[in-house]
Design an enzyme around this catalytic site. Structure first.
Site, mmCIF file in Angstrom:
data_model
loop_
_atom_site.group_PDB
_atom_site.id
_atom_site.type_symbol
_atom_site.label_atom_id
_atom_site.label_comp_id
_atom_site.label_asym_id
_atom_site.label_seq_id
_atom_site.Cartn_x
_atom_site.Cartn_y
_atom_site.Cartn_z
ATOM 1 N N TRP A 468 0.812 -1.219 0.000
ATOM 2 C CA TRP A 468 0.000 0.000 0.000
ATOM 3 C C TRP A 468 0.847 1.272 0.000
ATOM 4 O O TRP A 468 0.332 2.355 0.186
ATOM 5 C CB TRP A 468 -0.921 -0.005 1.225
ATOM 6 C CG TRP A 468 -1.758 -1.234 1.284
ATOM 7 C CD1 TRP A 468 -2.975 -1.421 0.719
ATOM 8 C CD2 TRP A 468 -1.420 -2.483 1.927
ATOM 9 N NE1 TRP A 468 -3.426 -2.696 0.966
ATOM 10 C CE2 TRP A 468 -2.489 -3.374 1.701
ATOM 11 C CE3 TRP A 468 -0.315 -2.931 2.655
ATOM 12 C CZ2 TRP A 468 -2.490 -4.677 2.193
ATOM 13 C CZ3 TRP A 468 -0.319 -4.232 3.146
ATOM 14 C CH2 TRP A 468 -1.384 -5.087 2.909
ATOM 15 N N ASP A 469 2.154 1.149 -0.189
ATOM 16 C CA ASP A 469 3.055 2.289 -0.075
ATOM 17 C C ASP A 469 2.976 2.899 1.319
ATOM 18 O O ASP A 469 3.013 4.116 1.492
ATOM 19 C CB ASP A 469 2.742 3.346 -1.143
ATOM 20 C CG ASP A 469 3.843 4.398 -1.261
ATOM 21 O OD1 ASP A 469 4.949 4.166 -0.755
ATOM 22 O OD2 ASP A 469 3.583 5.464 -1.843
ATOM 23 N N TYR A 470 2.879 2.047 2.324
ATOM 24 C CA TYR A 470 2.899 2.492 3.716
ATOM 25 C C TYR A 470 4.329 2.496 4.249
ATOM 26 O O TYR A 470 4.613 2.011 5.344
ATOM 27 C CB TYR A 470 2.035 1.570 4.571
ATOM 28 C CG TYR A 470 0.544 1.788 4.474
ATOM 29 C CD1 TYR A 470 0.012 2.973 3.973
ATOM 30 C CD2 TYR A 470 -0.347 0.809 4.908
ATOM 31 C CE1 TYR A 470 -1.362 3.164 3.896
ATOM 32 C CE2 TYR A 470 -1.719 1.002 4.841
ATOM 33 C CZ TYR A 470 -2.224 2.179 4.336
ATOM 34 O OH TYR A 470 -3.591 2.373 4.272
#
Length: 792
Positions: A468-470
Site C-alpha cells: 500500500w506504499d505504507y
C-alpha cells in the site's frame, strides 16, 4: 372573468429531471447493495414533478414527505453532523423554498373547494413545516461538533529531560537536534502574547516552481538551521542561502553545481534541509571549513560547504563533494538522491536516499552509508539486501538493486551509539511477489544501526508485506519517558497508516502494547498478503469507511461517490490491491508523512497532525516490459520517469485520490486535525478539526472543515505549537495544552514545510516559516522566507 393560472411546467420539468437522475442512480446503487434512499426519493420526485406539471397542489404534500423522509434518514445515518447533513439536504431544501414561492403556488390548485382559494394552504403548510424542521436540525448541527475532543495535557514533570546538546536559542538540525523532537526550549512566546506576533522580516529567494522540464513534485519543504546569528536554508533549485537571523539580510548565496541538469530522471525536486557539523575538537570555529554544512543535490551527490562563506570544502571527497552513485547498480542520473538532510553524528555522515517508486523493478539500491565528515571516505555500508556485511564494498562491486530505502530523516542517539532509520519498500509498491527474505524483513520498518560499524542492532516492522506504499515516512522522535518509577529511553515512530509506535530504543521492544490483527486476504494472482498486521495501542488510524461516510457538495455527487464506493473492493484497512480497484484508506498520502510529529519531553506528550484521505489503487495488466499502460499519451517530457508503469512487473498501477465528479474527497470531512496524545498512557488528550477550504474551493470561503496537512509541527516550552503545512495558506499557533487555535497569519504561498524558532541577537524569539508551495498538491507557488516576532 379571471384567467386560470398556468401550471408550473418549468418547475415540474426540473423536479422531474432530478427525480429521473436520482431514480436511475439510486437503482444502480440498490443493485450494488447500497441504500434504497435515492431510488425512493427519485420516485417521490417523479411523482412531485408530474403533479406540478398538472397544476395539482398535492405536489407540495408529496414533496413535504420527501423532505421529512430525507431528514429522518439523514439523522439516522449521520446524526447532528453539519457537513454530511448539508450534503444530503441542500438541493432538496433550496428546491423546497422555490416551491413555496408565490409564482409557483399561483399555478397550483387543489380539488373541489380548493379551486376557489388563492393558494393551496395545507400542502404548503406541510412543506413549510418540513423545511423549518430541516432548518432547526441544521442549526443544531452547526453548533454541535462531534469531531472535537476537548482536553488538557498533563502537567510538566518535576524532573524532565530537556536536551542541552544545542544552545536554547539555536536550531542545529532538521528536527532542531538529532533526537527529532521539533521542540524549542524558548519561553518568550506564550499563549498570552502570541496574538501580538507580526512580520519582523521577509526574504525572497528569487526561485519558484514552474520552470520547463521540472517534475510536478517540485516543492519547498525546507526547515532552516540557525547557527550563531546565521539562518541557513536550501531551495528545491539547489541553492544554499545564508541570512542574518536577526534582520533577514543576505550574507552569502551559493548555487550548487549539478551534473547533466537537463537529463535527470527526477520524481521529486526538493530540499528538506541542510546538515551541520560543528568544529571538531582542536579546530577553531573561525577556521575555514571547521564548521561545515552538508547539502545533498538532485544529481546524487553530497557537498560540504564552509559555514561562514559557503565556499566548497575541497578536502571533502573530490573537490568538495562525494558521489552517491559510487558502487550503485542501475545507474540512472536523477533516479536516486537524498531528498532529506543527511544525519551528522560526531565526525560521521549517515546518508540514505530516495529510490524511484513504481517505475520499474530494476532500480538502484537503498543502501545506507556512513562517510567521514572531514574527508568523505566511506566508513561502512548497510545494504538491506546483504545486511550482515557492513565493511565498505570493494570498488567494482555493486549494492543490491531495488532494496528498501530510507528517504526520510534519520534520528541519532550518540550516547547509545545508534542511528535510527525509517525504511521504505522494494519497488514497486503494490506488487510484492518478487521480494526476498531480507526485503521482507526490513521493508516499512524502523532500523537501528550501530554508528561505529553499521551493524544491525534491532528492527521493528510496522507493516508486513507492504502493498500500500505504507513506507515509514517520518523521522523517529527520541525522548525519555517516565514509565512507572523507571526512566526509559524511548523512540516514537509515526506511520502513514496512523499508528504511533512507542518503542524502547535500546531494543525496539514496544513500550505501549502492539497487537497483531487479522488483515484482509486475496492478493492479485501471483502475490500474497500477510495474515496479520501490527496495530499500536496508541493509534490515530481512522475507523473503516462505510457507505454513509460518502460525501459530496450535493446529493448528486454524494450518490456518485456511493456508487463508486460499492464498485471498489474494500474490506477495511490493508485491503490488497486488485484488478477491480481497491479503496485504500488511509491512502499513501498518509495519516502522517515526512513532517512527522512534535514531542514535548516535559509533559511527555506529542502534538500531531493526522490527515485522513482515501485513495484508489487499481492494478493494470502489462502486456510486455516496455509499453506504456497507464501513462499512454501523457508520457512525461524529457528525462522525467514514467511513473506507475512498473516496467518488468506483471502489473502497472493506477493511483488516484478517491474524489467525486466535482473533484472533492468522496469521504465526509474533516480531512485534517490537530491532536494531542499522551505518550505514556497511550491516550488521545484532545483533537480538533484544523484548517479551512479557503484556498481549495472555487469560491474562497474560509469554511473550517478540517483540511489535509503536509509539513510538520513544532512545540515550544512556552506552551505553544506552530504549524504551516495545512492546505490553506496560513501559519497557525495553538495552545499546546488544549490544541485550541489562538493565532494565525496569512501566507503568500503554500507553507508545506516545518517551521522553526530561535533567539535573535536582539533578544527576541523568532518564528520562521518557508512558504514556497507544493507542486503535487497544487498549493500556491512562491519563494518566501518569513520571520515573525513580538514588536520591539
Amino acid at each position: 372573468m379571471a384567467s386560470t393560472p398556468r401550471p408550473p411546467v418549468f418547475t415540474g420539468t426540473l423536479v422531474l429531471l432530478v427525480g429521473i437522475v436520482l431514480l436511475g442512480g439510486g437503482g444502480w446503487l440498490l443493485v450494488l447493495g447500497g441504500s434504497p434512499y435515492y431510488a425512493v426519493v427519485g420516485a417521490g420526485l417523479l411523482l412531485t414533478g408530474v403533479l406540478l406539471m398538472r397544476g395539482q397542489a398535492a405536489a407540495l404534500g408529496v414533496y413535504a414527505l420527501v423532505v421529512a423522509g430525507t431528514l429522518a434518514w439523514s439523522l439516522w445515518e449521520v446524526g447532528l453532523d453539519w457537513w454530511p447533513l448539508a450534503a444530503r439536504g441542500d438541493v432538496l431544501f433550496v428546491l423546497g423554498l422555490w416551491l413555496l414561492m408565490p409564482w409557483v403556488q399561483r399555478g397550483l390548485s387543489g380539488e373541489d373547494d380548493w379551486r376557489r382559494r388563492a393558494r393551496p394552504r395545507v400542502p404548503a403548510a406541510l412543506l413549510g413545516l418540513a423545511l423549518v424542521a430541516f432548518a432547526l436540525v441544521a442549526l443544531a448541527s452547526a453548533v454541535h461538533d462531534p469531531h472535537t475532543l476537548a482536553g488538557n495535557a498533563p502537567p510538566a514533570l518535576s524532573r524532565s529531560s530537556v536536551e542541552r546538546s544545542v544552545p536554547d536559542g539555536e536550531w542545529h538540525a532538521w528536527g532542531r537536534t538529532n533526537a527529532g523532537r521539533r521542540y524549542s526550549p524558548l519561553t518568550q512566546l506564550t499563549p498570552e502574547n502570541v496574538s501580538r506576533l507580526s512580520v519582523a522580516w521577509h526574504y525572497r529567494t528569487g526561485e519558484q516552481r514552474g520552470r520547463p522540464g521540472e517534475p510536478v513534485e517540485t516543492t519547498y519543504e525546507v526547515t532552516p538551521l540557525k547557527i550563531g546569528n546565521r539562518l541557513l536554508l536550501c531551495t528545491p533549485f539547489q541553492t544554499v542561502i545564508a541570512l542574518d537571523a536577526t534582520t533577514g539580510s543576505a550574507l552569502w548565496r551559493r548555487q550548487m553545481p549539478i551534473a547533466n541538469p537537463g537529463k535527470l530522471a527526477l520524481q521529486h525536486q526538493t530540499c528538506r534541509g541542510l546538515s551541520y557539523r560543528p568544529p571538531p575538537e582542536g579546530r577553531a570555529a573561525g577556521d575555514f571549513c571547521a564548521a561545515r554544512l552538508f547539502m545533498p543535490t538532485i544529481d546524487g551527490r553530497v557537498h560540504a560547504l564552509d559555514l561562514a562563506s559557503g565556499r566548497p570544502c575541497e578536502s571533502f571527497g573530490s573537490g568538495g563533494s562525494i558521489d552517491l552513485w559510487d558502487r550503485m547498480p542501475e545507474r540512472r542520473p536523477g533516479a536516486y538522491y537524498s531528498t532529506s538532510p543527511v544525519a551528522v553524528a560526531g565526525n560521521r555522515l549517515i546518508v540514505g536516499g530516495t529510490v524511484l517508486d513504481n517505475v520499474s523493478v530494476h532500480e538502484t539500491s537503498g543502501v545506507i552509508r556512513a562517510f567521514d565528515a572531514e574527508t568523505g571516505a566511506l566508513l561502512w555500508n548497510w545494504d538491506p539486501g546483504r545486511p550482515d556485511v557492513t565493511t565498505p564494498l570493494p570498488p567494482g562491486e555493486t549494492y543490491t538493486p531495488s532494496s528498501p530505502n530510507s528517504w526520510s530523516v534519520a534520528a541519532v542517539d550518540e550516547t547509545m551509539g545508534l542511528v535510527f532509520l525509517p525504511m521504505g519498500n522494494q519497488p514497486p509498491d503494490q506488487w510484492g511477489a518478487q521480494r526476498g527474505p531480507a526485503t521482507e524483513r526490513f521493508s516499512s520498518s524502523v532500523v537501528a544501526l550501530e554508528l561505529a560499524t553499521g551493524k544491525l542492532s534491532w528492527v521493528f516492522q510496522t507493516v508486513h508485506h507492504d502493498l500500500w506504499d505504507y513506507d515509514v515516512p517520518a523521522q523517529p522522535s527520541l525522548l525519555e519517558l517516565q514509565v512507572g518509577r523507571e526512566t526509559v529511553p524511548a523512540l516514537v515512530q509515526p506511520t502513514k497508516q496512523g499508528e504511533l509506535f512507542v518503542l524502547d530504543r535500546r531494543s525496539g521492544r514496544p513500550l505501549l502494547p502492539v497487537s497483531e490483527q487479522r488483515a484482509p486476504q486475496g492478493a492479485a494472482p501471483g502475490d500474497r498478503t500477510a495474515p496479520t498486521q501490527p496495530v499500536s495501542a496508541l493509534s490515530l488510524a481512522p475507523p473503516p469507511l462505510a457507505e454513509h461516510d460518502m460525501w459530496g457538495a450535493t446529493m448528486f455527487d454524494q450518490l456518485a461517490c456511493r456508487i463508486a464506493f460499492k464498485r471498489l473492493r474494500y474490506e477495511g484497512r490493508f485491503t490488497p490491491p486488485s484488478l477491480q480497484g481497491t479503496l485504500v484508506y488511509p491512502g499513501n498520502f498518509g495519516v502522517f508523512n515526512w513532517g512527522g510529529i512534535a514531542v514535548d519531553p516535559v509533559r511527555q506528550t506529542a502534538f500531531t497532525t493526522p490527515t485522513y484521505l482515501a485513495f484508489v489503487s487499481r492494478l493494470v495488466p502489462r502486456p510486455d516490459d516496455h509499453s506504456l499502460v497507464v501513462q499512454q499519451s501523457a508520457r512525461p517530457q524529457d528525462s522525467l520517469p514514467a511513473l506507475n508503469e512498473n516496467f518488468g512487473a506483471p502489473y502497472a498501477v493506477q493511483l488516484s485520490a478517491f474524489t467525486s465528479p466535482l473533484g472533492i474527497p468522496c469521504q465526509a470531512p474533516p480531512w485534517g486535525y490537530v491532536a494531542g496524545v499522551d505518550l505514556v498512557s497511550g491516550q488521545r488528550i484532545w483533537q480538533h478539526p484544523n484548517g479551512t477550504v479557503e484556498d481549495l474551493a472555487p469560491v474562497p470561503l474560509p469554511l473550517r472543515m478540517g483540511v489535509p496537512n503536509l509539513g510538520g509541527p513544532i512545540l515550544t516550552a512556552g506552551s505553544l505549537a506552530f504549524l504551516s503545512g495545512t492546505l490553506d495558506d496560513y501559519v497557525r499557533a495553538y495552545d499546546a495544552a488544549t490544541g485550541e487555535e489562538i493565532w494565525r497569519s496569512r501566507l503568500p504561498a503554500g507553507g508545506q514545510a516545518t517551521p522553526m524558532s530561535y533567539l535573535g541577537e536582539d533578544g527576541r524569539q523568532y518564528l520562521v516559516v518557508v512558504a514556497g508551495g507544493h507542486g503535487s498538491l497544487g498549493t500556491r507557488a512562491g519563494d518566501h522566507v518569513i520571520a515573525y516576532a513580538l514588536p520591539r
